[in-house]
Design an enzyme around this catalytic site. Structure first.
Site, mmCIF file in Angstrom:
data_model
loop_
_atom_site.group_PDB
_atom_site.id
_atom_site.type_symbol
_atom_site.label_atom_id
_atom_site.label_comp_id
_atom_site.label_asym_id
_atom_site.label_seq_id
_atom_site.Cartn_x
_atom_site.Cartn_y
_atom_site.Cartn_z
ATOM 1 N N HIS A 42 -8.684 2.989 14.529
ATOM 2 C CA HIS A 42 -8.286 3.578 13.362
ATOM 3 C C HIS A 42 -9.576 3.423 12.412
ATOM 4 C CE1 HIS A 42 -5.835 3.029 9.016
ATOM 5 N NE2 HIS A 42 -6.621 3.927 9.112
ATOM 6 N N MET A 78 -11.445 3.469 9.358
ATOM 7 C CA MET A 78 -11.401 3.566 7.663
ATOM 8 C C MET A 78 -13.044 3.458 6.916
ATOM 9 S SD MET A 78 -8.061 1.172 7.056
ATOM 10 C CE MET A 78 -8.433 0.535 9.048
ATOM 11 N N MET A 114 -0.234 6.390 6.582
ATOM 12 C CA MET A 114 -0.171 4.644 5.919
ATOM 13 C C MET A 114 0.802 4.634 4.920
ATOM 14 S SD MET A 114 -3.131 3.668 7.262
ATOM 15 C CE MET A 114 -2.816 2.125 6.219
ATOM 16 N N GLY A 155 2.568 -3.078 6.969
ATOM 17 C CA GLY A 155 3.921 -3.613 6.404
ATOM 18 C C GLY A 155 5.098 -3.614 7.500
HETATM 19 C C1 DX5 Z 1 -4.496 -1.589 6.853
HETATM 20 C C2 DX5 Z 1 -4.648 -1.640 8.271
HETATM 21 C C3 DX5 Z 1 -3.231 -2.021 9.120
HETATM 22 C C4 DX5 Z 1 -3.015 -3.520 8.799
HETATM 23 C C5 DX5 Z 1 -1.616 -3.335 9.274
HETATM 24 O O1 DX5 Z 1 -5.624 -1.155 6.390
HETATM 25 O O2 DX5 Z 1 -4.757 -0.299 8.854
HETATM 26 O O3 DX5 Z 1 -3.681 -1.590 10.648
HETATM 27 O O4 DX5 Z 1 -3.774 -4.032 9.842
HETATM 28 O O5 DX5 Z 1 -1.211 -5.215 9.086
HETATM 29 P P1 DX5 Z 1 0.170 -5.432 8.783
HETATM 30 O O6 DX5 Z 1 1.021 -5.065 10.072
HETATM 31 O O7 DX5 Z 1 0.085 -6.978 8.533
HETATM 32 O O8 DX5 Z 1 0.541 -4.624 7.347
HETATM 33 ZN ZN ZN Z 2 -4.616 0.566 10.921
#
Ligand code: DX5
Ligand code: ZN
Length: 217
Positions: A64, A66, A135, A175
Protein backbone atom coordinates in the site's frame (compact mmCIF):
# COMPACT_ATOMS: atom_id res chain seq x y z
CA UNK A 1 -13.02 -13.01 4.13
CA UNK A 2 -9.26 -12.73 3.67
CA UNK A 3 -7.19 -11.19 6.47
CA UNK A 4 -4.12 -9.11 5.69
CA UNK A 5 -2.12 -8.23 8.82
CA UNK A 6 -0.42 -4.86 8.47
CA UNK A 7 3.33 -5.17 8.80
CA UNK A 8 3.37 -1.60 10.21
CA UNK A 9 2.42 -3.00 13.62
CA UNK A 10 5.12 -5.68 13.73
CA UNK A 11 8.25 -5.71 15.86
CA UNK A 12 10.81 -4.54 13.29
CA UNK A 13 13.73 -5.78 15.36
CA UNK A 14 12.45 -9.30 14.61
CA UNK A 15 11.05 -8.75 11.13
CA UNK A 16 11.67 -12.27 9.84
CA UNK A 17 10.16 -14.01 12.88
CA UNK A 18 7.16 -11.70 12.75
CA UNK A 19 6.46 -12.79 9.19
CA UNK A 20 6.82 -16.50 9.92
CA UNK A 21 4.51 -15.92 12.90
CA UNK A 22 1.85 -14.51 10.53
CA UNK A 23 2.40 -17.39 8.14
CA UNK A 24 1.76 -19.92 10.92
CA UNK A 25 -1.21 -17.89 12.16
CA UNK A 26 -2.84 -18.42 8.73
CA UNK A 27 -2.83 -14.85 7.48
CA UNK A 28 -3.91 -14.66 3.83
CA UNK A 29 -1.80 -11.72 2.69
CA UNK A 30 0.78 -9.43 4.28
CA UNK A 31 -0.16 -5.75 3.99
CA UNK A 32 2.86 -3.42 3.76
CA UNK A 33 2.28 0.30 4.44
CA UNK A 34 4.81 2.51 2.68
CA UNK A 35 4.70 6.17 3.76
CA UNK A 36 6.90 9.01 2.54
CA UNK A 37 6.31 11.79 5.09
CA UNK A 38 4.87 13.92 2.27
CA UNK A 39 1.67 12.29 1.06
CA UNK A 40 0.97 11.39 4.70
CA UNK A 41 2.51 12.88 7.86
CA UNK A 42 4.50 9.77 8.74
CA UNK A 43 7.50 7.83 7.37
CA UNK A 44 7.71 4.05 7.48
CA UNK A 45 9.86 1.90 5.18
CA UNK A 46 10.58 1.45 1.50
CA UNK A 47 11.49 -1.17 -1.06
CA UNK A 48 14.78 -2.30 0.61
CA UNK A 49 12.94 -3.42 3.77
CA UNK A 50 10.37 -5.28 1.67
CA UNK A 51 13.20 -7.02 -0.16
CA UNK A 52 14.70 -8.13 3.17
CA UNK A 53 11.28 -9.37 4.31
CA UNK A 54 10.47 -11.28 1.13
CA UNK A 55 12.33 -14.57 1.84
CA UNK A 56 10.53 -15.14 5.16
CA UNK A 57 7.09 -16.02 3.75
CA UNK A 58 5.40 -17.10 0.55
CA UNK A 59 2.24 -15.14 1.40
CA UNK A 60 1.29 -12.49 -1.17
CA UNK A 61 2.77 -9.07 -0.42
CA UNK A 62 0.04 -6.41 -0.67
CA UNK A 63 1.99 -3.14 -0.87
CA UNK A 64 0.00 0.00 0.00
CA UNK A 65 1.86 3.06 -1.28
CA UNK A 66 1.07 6.26 0.61
CA UNK A 67 3.55 8.29 -1.38
CA UNK A 68 3.19 11.39 -3.56
CA UNK A 69 4.79 10.05 -6.75
CA UNK A 70 4.21 6.29 -6.88
CA UNK A 71 5.15 5.95 -10.58
CA UNK A 72 8.79 6.74 -9.75
CA UNK A 73 9.14 3.73 -7.46
CA UNK A 74 7.02 0.96 -9.01
CA UNK A 75 10.03 -0.86 -10.48
CA UNK A 76 11.76 -0.81 -7.07
CA UNK A 77 8.73 -2.40 -5.39
CA UNK A 78 8.35 -4.94 -8.20
CA UNK A 79 12.01 -5.88 -7.75
CA UNK A 80 11.54 -6.09 -3.97
CA UNK A 81 8.90 -8.80 -4.40
CA UNK A 82 5.50 -7.07 -4.28
CA UNK A 83 2.58 -9.11 -5.62
CA UNK A 84 -0.14 -6.47 -5.45
CA UNK A 85 0.63 -2.74 -5.53
CA UNK A 86 -2.03 -0.22 -4.55
CA UNK A 87 -1.53 3.54 -4.76
CA UNK A 88 -3.73 6.52 -4.00
CA UNK A 89 -6.02 8.08 -6.57
CA UNK A 90 -5.16 11.36 -4.75
CA UNK A 91 -1.42 10.99 -5.52
CA UNK A 92 0.39 13.18 -8.08
CA UNK A 93 1.15 10.41 -10.57
CA UNK A 94 -0.70 9.86 -13.84
CA UNK A 95 -3.16 7.20 -12.70
CA UNK A 96 -3.55 5.25 -15.91
CA UNK A 97 0.18 5.17 -16.65
CA UNK A 98 0.97 4.03 -13.13
CA UNK A 99 -1.59 1.20 -13.34
CA UNK A 100 -0.09 0.13 -16.67
CA UNK A 101 3.40 0.25 -15.19
CA UNK A 102 2.37 -2.04 -12.31
CA UNK A 103 0.76 -4.56 -14.65
CA UNK A 104 3.76 -4.40 -17.02
CA UNK A 105 5.76 -6.12 -14.25
CA UNK A 106 3.15 -8.89 -14.10
CA UNK A 107 1.78 -7.55 -10.79
CA UNK A 108 -1.79 -6.82 -9.74
CA UNK A 109 -2.79 -3.16 -9.55
CA UNK A 110 -5.15 -1.44 -7.16
CA UNK A 111 -6.27 2.09 -6.35
CA UNK A 112 -6.82 3.45 -2.84
CA UNK A 113 -9.33 6.12 -1.79
CA UNK A 114 -9.05 8.28 1.33
CA UNK A 115 -12.15 8.90 3.47
CA UNK A 116 -12.98 12.21 1.77
CA UNK A 117 -12.72 10.78 -1.75
CA UNK A 118 -15.91 9.46 -3.33
CA UNK A 119 -16.12 5.96 -4.82
CA UNK A 120 -16.70 7.49 -8.26
CA UNK A 121 -13.06 8.73 -8.29
CA UNK A 122 -11.94 5.21 -9.28
CA UNK A 123 -14.66 4.59 -11.90
CA UNK A 124 -12.58 5.71 -14.91
CA UNK A 125 -9.92 3.10 -14.04
CA UNK A 126 -11.99 0.21 -12.69
CA UNK A 127 -11.68 -1.97 -15.77
CA UNK A 128 -7.89 -2.08 -15.34
CA UNK A 129 -7.95 -2.80 -11.62
CA UNK A 130 -7.65 -6.03 -9.65
CA UNK A 131 -8.69 -4.33 -6.44
CA UNK A 132 -9.83 -1.09 -4.80
CA UNK A 133 -8.73 -0.30 -1.25
CA UNK A 134 -11.18 1.77 0.79
CA UNK A 135 -9.57 3.61 3.71
CA UNK A 136 -11.67 3.36 6.86
CA UNK A 137 -9.31 5.78 8.68
CA UNK A 138 -7.26 8.75 7.47
CA UNK A 139 -4.05 7.17 6.14
CA UNK A 140 -0.88 7.73 8.14
CA UNK A 141 -1.05 5.75 11.36
CA UNK A 142 -2.15 2.42 12.78
CA UNK A 143 -4.45 2.18 15.78
CA UNK A 144 -7.12 4.72 14.73
CA UNK A 145 -10.92 4.41 15.02
CA UNK A 146 -12.93 2.73 12.29
CA UNK A 147 -15.12 4.91 10.03
CA UNK A 148 -18.15 2.73 9.24
CA UNK A 149 -19.65 5.34 6.92
CA UNK A 150 -16.96 4.53 4.32
CA UNK A 151 -18.34 1.01 3.74
CA UNK A 152 -21.14 1.82 1.24
CA UNK A 153 -18.37 2.73 -1.23
CA UNK A 154 -17.73 -1.02 -1.64
CA UNK A 155 -21.12 -1.77 -3.22
CA UNK A 156 -20.96 1.38 -5.33
CA UNK A 157 -17.68 0.21 -6.87
CA UNK A 158 -18.75 -3.44 -7.21
CA UNK A 159 -22.02 -2.46 -8.89
CA UNK A 160 -20.25 -0.11 -11.27
CA UNK A 161 -17.71 -2.81 -12.20
CA UNK A 162 -20.45 -5.42 -12.60
CA UNK A 163 -22.31 -3.14 -15.03
CA UNK A 164 -19.66 -4.08 -17.62
CA UNK A 165 -18.95 -7.57 -16.32
CA UNK A 166 -15.75 -6.79 -14.40
CA UNK A 167 -15.06 -8.63 -11.18
CA UNK A 168 -13.16 -6.53 -8.64
CA UNK A 169 -11.91 -7.17 -5.13
CA UNK A 170 -12.54 -4.63 -2.40
CA UNK A 171 -10.20 -4.27 0.56
CA UNK A 172 -10.83 -2.16 3.67
CA UNK A 173 -8.03 -0.72 5.81
CA UNK A 174 -7.98 0.95 9.21
CA UNK A 175 -9.52 0.25 12.59
CA UNK A 176 -10.65 -3.28 11.74
CA UNK A 177 -10.99 -5.59 14.73
CA UNK A 178 -13.42 -8.10 16.24
CA UNK A 179 -15.95 -5.33 16.82
CA UNK A 180 -15.91 -3.89 13.31
CA UNK A 181 -15.24 -6.81 10.94
CA UNK A 182 -18.87 -7.98 10.72
CA UNK A 183 -19.85 -4.61 9.26
CA UNK A 184 -17.11 -5.00 6.64
CA UNK A 185 -18.40 -8.45 5.70
CA UNK A 186 -21.98 -7.17 5.46
CA UNK A 187 -20.80 -4.38 3.16
CA UNK A 188 -19.22 -6.87 0.74
CA UNK A 189 -15.56 -6.32 1.63
CA UNK A 190 -13.34 -9.19 0.41
CA UNK A 191 -10.09 -8.47 2.29
CA UNK A 192 -9.65 -6.79 5.65
CA UNK A 193 -6.36 -5.26 6.75
CA UNK A 194 -5.69 -5.47 10.47
CA UNK A 195 -2.58 -4.07 12.09
CA UNK A 196 -2.94 -3.71 15.83
CA UNK A 197 -5.80 -6.27 15.83
CA UNK A 198 -3.45 -9.09 14.78
CA UNK A 199 0.19 -8.16 15.46
CA UNK A 200 -0.51 -6.80 18.92
CA UNK A 201 -2.80 -9.69 19.90
CA UNK A 202 -1.32 -12.19 22.34
CA UNK A 203 -2.10 -15.06 20.00
CA UNK A 204 -2.13 -14.03 16.33
CA UNK A 205 -3.62 -17.36 15.18
CA UNK A 206 -6.55 -16.93 17.55
CA UNK A 207 -6.98 -13.30 16.49
CA UNK A 208 -7.10 -14.23 12.80
CA UNK A 209 -9.45 -17.18 13.41
CA UNK A 210 -11.73 -14.99 15.47
CA UNK A 211 -11.77 -12.22 12.83
CA UNK A 212 -12.71 -14.81 10.20
CA UNK A 213 -15.38 -16.29 12.45
CA UNK A 214 -16.92 -12.87 13.11
CA UNK A 215 -16.94 -12.08 9.41
CA UNK A 216 -19.13 -15.11 8.62
CA UNK A 217 -22.58 -13.71 8.02
C1 DX5 B 1 -2.97 3.37 7.88
C2 DX5 B 1 -2.52 2.07 7.26
C3 DX5 B 1 -3.15 0.86 7.84
C4 DX5 B 1 -2.89 0.63 9.30
C5 DX5 B 1 -3.90 -0.33 9.85
O1 DX5 B 1 -2.48 4.43 7.15
O2 DX5 B 1 -2.81 2.08 5.89
O3 DX5 B 1 -2.83 -0.30 7.08
O4 DX5 B 1 -1.61 0.14 9.54
O5 DX5 B 1 -3.68 -0.44 11.22
P1 DX5 B 1 -4.87 -0.70 12.25
O6 DX5 B 1 -5.47 -2.03 11.88
O7 DX5 B 1 -4.18 -0.69 13.55
O8 DX5 B 1 -5.86 0.42 12.06
ZN1 ZN C 1 -2.61 0.22 4.64
Amino acid sequence: MKIAPSFLSCDFSRLGEELTRMDKAKADWIHLDVMDGHFVPNITFGAPVIKWARPYTKLPFDVHLMISEPHKYISDFADAGADIITFHVESDSNIEQTIDLITSFGLKAGLVIKPNTPASAVFPYVKKLYMVLIMTVEPGFGGQSFMADMLPKAREIKQYAASFGHDILIEADGGINEQTIAQCAAAGIDICVSGTGVFKAEDAAKAIASLKEKSRI
